[in-house]
Design a protein around this motif. Sequence first.
Motif, PDB file in Angstrom:
ATOM      1  N   GLY A  95       3.600  18.439 -15.024  1.00 39.97           N
ATOM      2  CA  GLY A  95       4.592  18.267 -16.088  1.00 39.97           C
ATOM      3  C   GLY A  95       4.068  18.798 -17.413  1.00 39.97           C
ATOM      4  N   VAL A  96       2.822  18.436 -17.738  1.00 48.69           N
ATOM      5  CA  VAL A  96       2.219  18.899 -18.982  1.00 48.69           C
ATOM      6  C   VAL A  96       2.069  20.417 -18.953  1.00 48.69           C
ATOM      7  CG1 VAL A  96       0.128  18.823 -20.399  1.00 48.69           C
ATOM      8  CG2 VAL A  96       1.030  16.717 -19.390  1.00 48.69           C
ATOM      9  N   LEU A  97       1.604  20.903 -17.800  1.00 46.38           N
ATOM     10  CA  LEU A  97       1.410  22.348 -17.648  1.00 46.38           C
ATOM     11  C   LEU A  97       2.738  23.082 -17.853  1.00 46.38           C
ATOM     12  CD1 LEU A  97      -1.007  24.168 -16.836  1.00 46.38           C
ATOM     13  CD2 LEU A  97       0.003  24.268 -14.557  1.00 46.38           C
ATOM     14  N   SER A  98       3.754  22.553 -17.206  1.00 47.40           N
ATOM     15  CA  SER A  98       5.040  23.240 -17.290  1.00 47.40           C
ATOM     16  C   SER A  98       5.571  23.225 -18.713  1.00 47.40           C
ATOM     17  CB  SER A  98       6.012  22.599 -16.304  1.00 47.40           C
ATOM     18  OG  SER A  98       7.186  22.213 -16.919  1.00 47.40           O
ATOM     19  N   ALA A  99       5.249  22.158 -19.495  1.00 46.09           N
ATOM     20  CA  ALA A  99       5.684  22.113 -20.899  1.00 46.09           C
ATOM     21  C   ALA A  99       4.879  23.116 -21.725  1.00 46.09           C
ATOM     22  CB  ALA A  99       5.505  20.700 -21.447  1.00 46.09           C
ATOM     23  N   MET A 100       3.563  23.150 -21.453  1.00 46.31           N
ATOM     24  CA  MET A 100       2.718  24.045 -22.243  1.00 46.31           C
ATOM     25  C   MET A 100       3.026  25.504 -21.941  1.00 46.31           C
ATOM     26  SD  MET A 100      -0.672  21.658 -22.214  1.00 46.31           S
ATOM     27  CE  MET A 100      -1.878  22.908 -22.263  1.00 46.31           C
ATOM     28  N   ARG A 101       3.510  25.748 -20.737  1.00 46.09           N
ATOM     29  CA  ARG A 101       3.822  27.133 -20.346  1.00 46.09           C
ATOM     30  C   ARG A 101       5.302  27.426 -20.526  1.00 46.09           C
ATOM     31  NH1 ARG A 101      -0.644  30.085 -17.947  1.00 46.09           N
ATOM     32  NH2 ARG A 101      -2.326  28.630 -18.403  1.00 46.09           N
ATOM     33  N   ARG A 102       5.957  26.666 -21.330  1.00 47.17           N
ATOM     34  CA  ARG A 102       7.399  26.859 -21.471  1.00 47.17           C
ATOM     35  C   ARG A 102       7.694  28.295 -21.902  1.00 47.17           C
ATOM     36  NH1 ARG A 102      11.832  24.343 -25.245  1.00 47.17           N
ATOM     37  NH2 ARG A 102      10.287  24.724 -26.847  1.00 47.17           N
ATOM     38  N   GLY A 103       8.706  28.863 -21.288  1.00 44.10           N
ATOM     39  CA  GLY A 103       9.079  30.217 -21.661  1.00 44.10           C
ATOM     40  C   GLY A 103       8.371  31.264 -20.823  1.00 44.10           C
ATOM     41  N   ARG A 104       7.237  30.866 -20.219  1.00 40.28           N
ATOM     42  CA  ARG A 104       6.560  31.840 -19.356  1.00 40.28           C
ATOM     43  C   ARG A 104       7.025  31.682 -17.918  1.00 40.28           C
ATOM     44  NH1 ARG A 104       0.386  31.122 -21.162  1.00 40.28           N
ATOM     45  NH2 ARG A 104       0.909  30.143 -23.137  1.00 40.28           N
ATOM     46  N   ALA A 105       6.750  32.672 -17.120  1.00 42.23           N
ATOM     47  CA  ALA A 105       7.289  32.684 -15.747  1.00 42.23           C
ATOM     48  C   ALA A 105       6.791  31.505 -14.932  1.00 42.23           C
ATOM     49  CB  ALA A 105       6.905  33.993 -15.062  1.00 42.23           C
ATOM     50  N   PRO A 150       0.815  -1.222   0.000  1.00 43.85           N
ATOM     51  CA  PRO A 150       0.000   0.000   0.000  1.00 43.85           C
ATOM     52  C   PRO A 150       0.846   1.269   0.000  1.00 43.85           C
ATOM     53  CG  PRO A 150      -0.752  -1.515   1.692  1.00 43.85           C
ATOM     54  CD  PRO A 150       0.508  -2.090   1.151  1.00 43.85           C
ATOM     55  N   LEU A 151       1.959   1.225   0.723  1.00 39.53           N
ATOM     56  CA  LEU A 151       2.850   2.390   0.748  1.00 39.53           C
ATOM     57  C   LEU A 151       3.356   2.692  -0.661  1.00 39.53           C
ATOM     58  CD1 LEU A 151       4.614   4.479   2.311  1.00 39.53           C
ATOM     59  CD2 LEU A 151       6.335   2.690   2.552  1.00 39.53           C
ATOM     60  N   GLY A 152       3.768   1.634  -1.376  1.00 40.74           N
ATOM     61  CA  GLY A 152       4.278   1.810  -2.737  1.00 40.74           C
ATOM     62  C   GLY A 152       3.202   2.338  -3.663  1.00 40.74           C
ATOM     63  N   ILE A 153       2.012   1.739  -3.593  1.00 39.31           N
ATOM     64  CA  ILE A 153       0.926   2.160  -4.484  1.00 39.31           C
ATOM     65  C   ILE A 153       0.553   3.616  -4.203  1.00 39.31           C
ATOM     66  CG2 ILE A 153      -1.507   1.805  -5.046  1.00 39.31           C
ATOM     67  CD1 ILE A 153      -1.050  -1.189  -4.521  1.00 39.31           C
ATOM     68  N   LEU A 154       0.437   3.938  -2.915  1.00 42.25           N
ATOM     69  CA  LEU A 154       0.080   5.301  -2.540  1.00 42.25           C
ATOM     70  C   LEU A 154       1.150   6.292  -3.029  1.00 42.25           C
ATOM     71  CD1 LEU A 154      -2.410   6.131  -0.964  1.00 42.25           C
ATOM     72  CD2 LEU A 154      -1.033   6.194   1.120  1.00 42.25           C
ATOM     73  N   SER A 155       2.413   5.916  -2.861  1.00 40.68           N
ATOM     74  CA  SER A 155       3.499   6.792  -3.312  1.00 40.68           C
ATOM     75  C   SER A 155       3.406   7.009  -4.814  1.00 40.68           C
ATOM     76  CB  SER A 155       4.858   6.176  -3.002  1.00 40.68           C
ATOM     77  OG  SER A 155       4.914   5.740  -1.689  1.00 40.68           O
ATOM     78  N   LEU A 156       3.142   5.914  -5.530  1.00 38.02           N
ATOM     79  CA  LEU A 156       3.075   5.980  -6.989  1.00 38.02           C
ATOM     80  C   LEU A 156       1.915   6.878  -7.422  1.00 38.02           C
ATOM     81  CD1 LEU A 156       4.940   4.528  -8.930  1.00 38.02           C
ATOM     82  CD2 LEU A 156       3.213   2.775  -9.236  1.00 38.02           C
ATOM     83  N   VAL A 157       0.783   6.705  -6.762  1.00 42.20           N
ATOM     84  CA  VAL A 157      -0.388   7.521  -7.105  1.00 42.20           C
ATOM     85  C   VAL A 157      -0.079   8.994  -6.858  1.00 42.20           C
ATOM     86  CG1 VAL A 157      -2.740   8.090  -6.386  1.00 42.20           C
ATOM     87  CG2 VAL A 157      -2.077   5.697  -6.694  1.00 42.20           C
ATOM     88  N   ILE A 158       0.537   9.280  -5.712  1.00 36.44           N
ATOM     89  CA  ILE A 158       0.878  10.675  -5.408  1.00 36.44           C
ATOM     90  C   ILE A 158       1.853  11.216  -6.454  1.00 36.44           C
ATOM     91  CG2 ILE A 158       2.064  12.170  -3.741  1.00 36.44           C
ATOM     92  CD1 ILE A 158       0.894  10.315  -1.542  1.00 36.44           C
ATOM     93  N   ALA A 159       2.848  10.374  -6.789  1.00 31.18           N
ATOM     94  CA  ALA A 159       3.843  10.811  -7.777  1.00 31.18           C
ATOM     95  C   ALA A 159       3.174  11.134  -9.110  1.00 31.18           C
ATOM     96  CB  ALA A 159       4.913   9.735  -7.951  1.00 31.18           C
ATOM     97  N   VAL A 160       2.229  10.289  -9.537  1.00 29.00           N
ATOM     98  CA  VAL A 160       1.550  10.511 -10.816  1.00 29.00           C
ATOM     99  C   VAL A 160       0.657  11.750 -10.737  1.00 29.00           C
ATOM    100  CG1 VAL A 160      -0.184   9.578 -12.395  1.00 29.00           C
ATOM    101  CG2 VAL A 160       1.640   8.114 -11.538  1.00 29.00           C
ATOM    102  N   LEU A 161      -0.069  11.864  -9.616  1.00 30.91           N
ATOM    103  CA  LEU A 161      -0.966  13.014  -9.451  1.00 30.91           C
ATOM    104  C   LEU A 161      -0.195  14.335  -9.489  1.00 30.91           C
ATOM    105  CD1 LEU A 161      -3.560  11.888  -6.768  1.00 30.91           C
ATOM    106  CD2 LEU A 161      -3.862  12.189  -9.235  1.00 30.91           C
ATOM    107  N   ILE A 162       1.013  14.303  -8.975  1.00 25.22           N
ATOM    108  CA  ILE A 162       1.822  15.524  -8.983  1.00 25.22           C
ATOM    109  C   ILE A 162       2.419  15.751 -10.372  1.00 25.22           C
ATOM    110  CG2 ILE A 162       3.979  16.547  -8.139  1.00 25.22           C
ATOM    111  CD1 ILE A 162       3.473  15.194  -5.482  1.00 25.22           C
ATOM    112  N   SER A 163       3.004  14.686 -10.920  1.00 25.94           N
ATOM    113  CA  SER A 163       3.871  14.880 -12.074  1.00 25.94           C
ATOM    114  C   SER A 163       3.122  15.090 -13.380  1.00 25.94           C
ATOM    115  CB  SER A 163       4.813  13.699 -12.201  1.00 25.94           C
ATOM    116  OG  SER A 163       4.054  12.522 -12.403  1.00 25.94           O
ATOM    117  N   VAL A 164       2.046  14.345 -13.598  1.00 28.52           N
ATOM    118  CA  VAL A 164       1.420  14.417 -14.931  1.00 28.52           C
ATOM    119  C   VAL A 164       0.795  15.789 -15.207  1.00 28.52           C
ATOM    120  CG1 VAL A 164      -0.343  13.442 -16.439  1.00 28.52           C
ATOM    121  CG2 VAL A 164       1.207  11.940 -15.164  1.00 28.52           C
ATOM    122  N   PRO A 165      -0.123  16.255 -14.354  1.00 29.29           N
ATOM    123  CA  PRO A 165      -0.687  17.578 -14.676  1.00 29.29           C
ATOM    124  C   PRO A 165       0.362  18.691 -14.663  1.00 29.29           C
ATOM    125  CG  PRO A 165      -1.656  16.660 -12.652  1.00 29.29           C
ATOM    126  CD  PRO A 165      -0.701  15.663 -13.145  1.00 29.29           C
TER     127      PRO A 165
END
Lengths: 316, 502
Positions: free
Chosen positions: A117-127, A100-115
């Motif tokens: 990460g995409v946002l940061s790519a789409m906003r590249r160059g902006r502050a 459960p610790l691993g699954i929870l960590s993975l879920v948190i990692a995905v929840l943080i990174s995917v949105p």
Amino acid sequence: MIRYALIRLGLLLLGLFVASVLIFLTLRVLPGDVAQLIAGVNSNPEQLAAIRERLGLNHPLPAQYLDWIGGVLRGDLGTSLLTGTAVVDELAEKAQVTVPLGILSLVIAVLISVPLGVLSAMRRGRADGTALSVGAQTLAAVPVVWAGMMLVVVFAVWLGWLPAQGFPRAGWADPWAALRSLILPALTIGIVEGAMLLRFVRSATLQAVGQDFVRTAAAKGLTRDAALIRHGLPVVGLSVITVLGLQVAGIIVGAVVIEQLFSLPGIGRMLVADVGARDLPKVQGELLALTGFVLVVGFAVDLVHRIIDPRQREAA
Amino acid sequence: MLRRTVLASASLLAAGALLLTACSGGAEPAPTVTGEPDPDASVAIRLVLEPGNLDIRRTAGAALDQILVDNVYQGLVARTAEQEIVPALASDWTVSPDGLTYTFTLREGVAFHDGQPLTPQDVVWSLTTRKNTPEWRDSARLANVETIEAEGQDITLTLTEPDSSLLWNLTGRAGIVLKEGDTVDYNTAANGTGPFVLERWREGDSITFARNDAYWGEPAQVAEVVFDYIPDNQAALGAALAGEVDVVTGFDANLREQIEANGEFALELGQSTDKGTLAFNQTSGPLADVRVRQAIRQAIDHDAIIEALASGQTQYGPIPELDPGYEDLSDVAPYDLEAARALLEAAGADDLELTLTIPNFYSTTIPQILVSDLNEVGITLEVESVDFSTWLNDVYINQDYDLSFVLHTEARDFENWANPDYYFTYDNPEVQDLYAQSLAATDEEEAADLLQEAARLVAEDHAADWLYNGASVVAVGTNITGMPSINVNERLNLAEIAKSNG
């Protein structure tokens, strides 16, 4: 496809065999032995010899290996030299914390990174995009232990919202209590792993932006962002799955450290204790199970990747 | 890889600890017990070292004695925290004037945890089996016992020669009374006669005791005791502040302010027989020269060590204050850098390079002080931090080391200085003879005097350095009473612990 799967399965089994030999041999290089730990200081050679005899430590190495691997093939990962309990039972009990610790960590990692990460790519160059990217770089460099300490200080000691350490003695009998005790450790691993993953998602997204099919879609009248989201993200998703497979190993290593820090009775903490106690049959069983798990995840990721990515199927 | 990760995380933890120190405020503690003791209470006690298994017959280690002796297993006699020998399963005993016959009267109405009554035959069997089974711990401590016999409720031990340490030894593992031919799985379970029953061991986490309602003596004051194994002091502090444990043993006295901050804990410093021992391998090389050993001792600032630990006291010889034969030996090797340098020069040992082998579960405080102190007199100290199993192999068995640091917790363990094969590598026939005489003495005072004489010789030979005599550092919840504070690393008798609900 079936041929590919069979070859891949063969490689998996070969990998397991090599791992078993390596695990067995490297552990034998460690100085010190369990008989001495049992006998302790103020013991004499006769006591030691008697313990070795009782535990079967005086057999030659190849015999010990064959004995062990034979058991493994019959589904028996061995027993602890110290307590005589079956490794399988111990793993099953400790997995109730670590999985459960691993699954929870993975879920948190995905929840943080995917949105993000995409946002940061789409906003590249902006502050804000730059801030996200720099923030991720910084977080990814934070040592897991330090992150954990800080979370404990804030959420357990100052705010008193979550337990600082330990796991309920009743286990999952009270699911809420069990879950609560895993939140801080999972956040610790999840944030650091998520920050690493974020950088990956960002670069994968940026790569997707440059792909022909995204440009074609944009040329057909979609906005750049819409083209990216509709046509680019599925490709990003695929590579994220592959990286997630690799992250599993990282999360296991993270669990070893985090379980120590939060005094969680999981596989990681058990492993550290067993290495220290030179309970080699137990360490062997645990390491083989973990290695097997990582290899099987890699195998599964490869297969899934192959099934859902049309380009790879054509290449075969 | 695994070990490196763990080591790296340990040093990071230390860094995190500093930060935590900076964040905490300091309020005045108000340790007062209010409210009535709650007979249904469960007390959680933080301990540091978890045992590998629970087999008290065979497995070494203070972690087992600490919790199992007194609480679960008992002998004919027991010892108090003040190291006094008192009746336990025997209500009473007599020793013949020649010191050769010990007669114990076994209590009636005692039962094992499985319900079976304790019989005199169980005692005879336990002691005889202990004596005759070398693989059992401390079997050699009964070497002078010739016969063990029972008549009615009387148990008689006949000795071949007087043994002034026998009663003391019977308060430890050597004297534990087990059920004859018990089939309990000693690795993971227990069956004793004590005030607590071993209920559950969750490996890598905790051990739970429940009150033995059929106990022959005064029943325990709490329904349950849980030992939480939390190796890291910061995690233990967090657990205490979050209200997850009631008592923290093995604590770091430097964290006193933090744990006392909210007034729910008070730190207690009790005496202990923990001896921070810096062993010298004196078989060959520069440390075979007594002048070099003396120089090292005089170069170490022992007061600075006590200050850094914020607990304990100095000890300049092999016997700590709680044990018989103690004497203040500070005159033997006072802190004196000039004298140390002169001794090294006389020994032709300038620019000495030595290695210190130390198990990795000790804090870095001691090695840091040693490196800097010895550097002052021109000795370069390299610190090798190893896991305990490696230490046992390299230092204890192979005696392959220069200097070694280990905390020896056992009470009354002078015998190691009289054993030339022990890893201390100290061989002095005069000391061995004095120790033998002390054992053979029939008078307690005489035995202690002989030990004292031997201890002075060991100190004057600079056979090792005793960096400090540790204290038992215990943080006790203000709603807890009856928690022992003396020598808790070795024995933790919880018969009187109580928790109030106020």
